[in-house]
Scaffold this motif. Structure first.
Motif, mmCIF file in Angstrom:
data_model
loop_
_atom_site.group_PDB
_atom_site.id
_atom_site.type_symbol
_atom_site.label_atom_id
_atom_site.label_comp_id
_atom_site.label_asym_id
_atom_site.label_seq_id
_atom_site.Cartn_x
_atom_site.Cartn_y
_atom_site.Cartn_z
ATOM 1 N N MET A 190 0.906 -1.238 -0.067
ATOM 2 C CA MET A 190 0.104 -0.051 0.090
ATOM 3 C C MET A 190 0.921 1.184 -0.075
ATOM 4 O O MET A 190 1.602 1.376 0.917
ATOM 5 N N ILE A 191 0.921 2.272 -1.221
ATOM 6 C CA ILE A 191 1.396 3.305 -1.157
ATOM 7 C C ILE A 191 0.670 4.556 -0.518
ATOM 8 O O ILE A 191 -0.488 4.667 -0.857
ATOM 9 N N ILE A 192 1.216 5.369 0.551
ATOM 10 C CA ILE A 192 0.616 6.417 0.806
ATOM 11 C C ILE A 192 1.411 7.634 0.299
ATOM 12 O O ILE A 192 2.571 8.018 0.471
ATOM 13 N N ALA B 122 3.925 -8.702 -6.352
ATOM 14 C CA ALA B 122 3.166 -8.021 -5.401
ATOM 15 C C ALA B 122 1.948 -7.327 -6.017
ATOM 16 O O ALA B 122 2.064 -6.924 -7.065
ATOM 17 N N LYS B 123 0.718 -7.434 -5.179
ATOM 18 C CA LYS B 123 -0.395 -6.663 -5.506
ATOM 19 C C LYS B 123 -0.111 -5.244 -4.676
ATOM 20 O O LYS B 123 0.638 -5.199 -3.860
ATOM 21 N N CYS B 124 -0.671 -4.219 -5.464
ATOM 22 C CA CYS B 124 -0.597 -2.831 -4.943
ATOM 23 C C CYS B 124 -1.924 -1.876 -5.039
ATOM 24 O O CYS B 124 -2.592 -2.067 -6.031
ATOM 25 N N THR B 125 -1.966 -1.089 -3.957
ATOM 26 C CA THR B 125 -2.969 -0.249 -3.807
ATOM 27 C C THR B 125 -2.403 1.147 -3.433
ATOM 28 O O THR B 125 -1.561 1.115 -2.810
ATOM 29 N N VAL B 126 -3.108 2.304 -3.912
ATOM 30 C CA VAL B 126 -2.575 3.492 -3.754
ATOM 31 C C VAL B 126 -3.785 4.404 -2.720
ATOM 32 O O VAL B 126 -4.849 4.448 -3.114
ATOM 33 N N PHE B 127 -3.124 5.165 -1.554
ATOM 34 C CA PHE B 127 -3.965 6.049 -0.874
ATOM 35 C C PHE B 127 -3.242 7.568 -1.133
ATOM 36 O O PHE B 127 -2.110 7.573 -0.709
ATOM 37 N N ILE C 5 4.370 1.879 1.786
ATOM 38 C CA ILE C 5 5.235 2.646 1.296
ATOM 39 C C ILE C 5 4.812 4.277 1.608
ATOM 40 O O ILE C 5 3.956 4.585 1.010
ATOM 41 N N GLY C 6 5.697 4.840 2.408
ATOM 42 C CA GLY C 6 5.258 6.381 2.481
ATOM 43 C C GLY C 6 6.053 7.056 1.384
ATOM 44 O O GLY C 6 7.541 7.248 1.560
ATOM 45 N N GLY D 161 6.635 10.789 -0.372
ATOM 46 C CA GLY D 161 6.509 12.128 -0.570
ATOM 47 C C GLY D 161 7.192 13.009 0.373
ATOM 48 O O GLY D 161 8.430 12.267 0.739
ATOM 49 N N GLY D 162 6.715 14.146 0.761
ATOM 50 C CA GLY D 162 7.271 14.834 2.092
ATOM 51 C C GLY D 162 6.945 14.302 3.361
ATOM 52 O O GLY D 162 6.517 13.228 3.295
ATOM 53 N N GLY D 163 6.980 14.970 4.383
ATOM 54 C CA GLY D 163 6.780 14.431 5.667
ATOM 55 C C GLY D 163 5.208 13.968 6.046
ATOM 56 O O GLY D 163 5.012 13.000 6.651
ATOM 57 N N SER D 164 4.485 14.733 5.203
ATOM 58 C CA SER D 164 2.946 14.475 5.554
ATOM 59 C C SER D 164 2.718 12.946 5.174
ATOM 60 O O SER D 164 1.878 12.279 5.983
ATOM 61 N N PRO D 165 2.995 12.655 3.671
ATOM 62 C CA PRO D 165 2.424 11.170 3.610
ATOM 63 C C PRO D 165 3.253 10.290 4.336
ATOM 64 O O PRO D 165 2.688 9.175 4.861
ATOM 65 N N ILE D 166 4.683 10.565 4.658
ATOM 66 C CA ILE D 166 5.480 9.554 5.509
ATOM 67 C C ILE D 166 4.841 9.355 7.168
ATOM 68 O O ILE D 166 4.787 8.409 7.668
ATOM 69 N N ASP D 167 4.300 10.715 7.344
ATOM 70 C CA ASP D 167 3.681 10.583 8.676
ATOM 71 C C ASP D 167 2.379 9.921 8.844
ATOM 72 O O ASP D 167 2.119 9.093 9.589
ATOM 73 N N VAL D 168 1.548 9.806 7.739
ATOM 74 C CA VAL D 168 0.429 9.301 7.707
ATOM 75 C C VAL D 168 0.964 7.654 7.707
ATOM 76 O O VAL D 168 -0.064 6.956 8.215
ATOM 77 N N ALA D 169 1.625 7.212 6.669
ATOM 78 C CA ALA D 169 1.966 5.823 6.629
ATOM 79 C C ALA D 169 2.539 5.439 8.040
ATOM 80 O O ALA D 169 2.046 4.403 8.588
#
Length: 393
Positions: A38-40, A63-68, A96-97, A99-107
């Protein structure tokens, strides 16, 4: 230097650094046998075609994959809830986070909730959760937050308009891929704000009361690297050398403050982002010189070292404070050169909101490690300097 303070040091995840590092996505998935990824990320990552590059690596595996991709600049509890809705249905074994800090923080938040349950608001503070998070691969596309190596996640609680921080060693990413080629398309304004945010991390870590020889060495190197490359990255985004140096400087600063916490800049920036959606990098950048001037009397020797690291010439015949103040002047000049706003006038912050924001800022653990002891009255005065408000307590 106090060597007695060094008792534990967190080095963070396994790192892959350099142009083309994104190719390690396939390697990690296959080596670890991950089956559902899952990619964030955010919409900007999609538009910049960076998501496509990561997806190409995943397609090389089975692997299968989805994106948020619904992460906003200052992620909220609602965003985390929406991410959990998708996670619970897809059941990934790797996050997988991107992007910037926001996607990685959400991940990070999603990884923790996936194995511990509950809501993100249940885990404010340090080590409030028991189980290891889902494995997380962090891929930063900005040179600023250091979130790819830190043990913290920051999310705005929309019910209270308060930015909460959850932390713990089990929250950190397991791998971090730092590929400077992914930062080449970053817009100028974001390059400037995130780059100065990385400088804030380095300066606040260096002056923190928790600083020790290892973190000081990392923070000073980060200050040198960032201050000598940020202008080039802002005004020639395709300069791979400058982009690489900025990503490296941000990494060093992230490792440093991961072990020291930060200071008043971050304590004060969080309420601004929570209440007025001021981008985190912009909030920190505007506040930095004002907080530095406030902290100067408490650590003049350190500020003199910061000035030297930023390339300032120090005169041994001058008083200590005059040389130390060159650090503040160097930061002001850098901010001017890369067109950082001088204040928060564009956000129309009313006088009556200064005191509530100051109360929220005082709740931050970062105030406790700031080099100068700080009262709520001090915070109010610092807010007044940047908003043009006048508050009586």
């Amino acid at each position: 230097m106090s060597f007695e303070q060094l008792s534990q040091f967190n080095l963070g995840p396994d790192l892959f650094f350099g142009a083309g590092a994104i190719a390690h996505v396939q390697e990690i998935i296959e080596k670890e046998g991950f089956e559902r990824v899952m990619i964030i990320c955010d919409e900007g990552i999609e538009k910049a075609k960076i998501l496509d590059q990561v997806m190409e690596q995943i397609k090389k595996t089975e692997a299968k994959c989805t994106v948020f991709s619904n992460v906003e600049a200052n992620p909220t509890t609602g965003t985390v809830d929406a991410g959990m809705y998708l996670l619970e249905r897809f059941q990934p074994d790797l996050l997988i986070g991107l992007g910037g800090g926001s996607p990685i923080d959400v991940a990070k938040a999603l990884g923790m909730l996936a194995t511990n349950g509950g809501q993100i608001t249940d885990y404010e503070g340090m080590d409030k959760f028991e189980h290891e998070s889902l494995p997380l691969l962090a891929i930063p596309t900005t040179a600023g937050t250091g979130s790819e190596v830190t043990i913290f996640t920051v999310v705005t609680d929309t019910a209270t308009e308060y930015k909460l921080t959850a932390g713990g060693r089990k929250l950190a990413p397991k791998w971090a891929l730092l590929d400077p080629e992914l930062t080449l398309t970053l817009p100028r304004k974001i390059t400037a704000a995130t780059g100065l945010d990385a400088l804030v991390h380095a300066i606040e870590s260096y002056t923190s009361t928790m600083a020790h020889p290892l973190t000081e060495a990392l923070a000073l190197d980060a200050i040198r690297t960032i201050s000598s490359n940020l202008r080039q990255a802002v005004y020639n985004g395709e300069n791979l050398s400058a982009r690489s140096a900025m990503l490296y400087g941000s990494l060093l600063a992230g490792i440093a403050f991961n072990n020291t916490r930060l200071g008043n800049v971050h304590a004060m920036s969080h309420p601004l982002s929570a209440k007025y959606n001021v981008p985190h990098g912009v909030a920190n950048s505007v506040l930095l010189p004002h907080v530095m001037e406030f902290n100067l009397p408490a650590a003049p020797e350190k500020f003199m070292n910061i000035a030297k690291a930023m390339g300032e010439s120090l005169d041994p015949s001058h008083p200590l404070m005059k040389n130390a103040n060159k650090a503040v002047e160097a930061v002001k000049q850098l901010s001017t050169d890369i067109q950082i706003p001088k204040d928060f006038s564009d956000y129309n912050i009313p006088d009556e909101d200064i005191y509530p924001m100051a109360k929220d800022a005082m709740k931050s653990g970062n105030v406790l490690v700031n080099p100068r002891q700080t009262s709520i009255e001090d915070i109010i005065k610092l807010y007044e300097q940047t908003t043009g408000s006048a508050v009586s307590v």
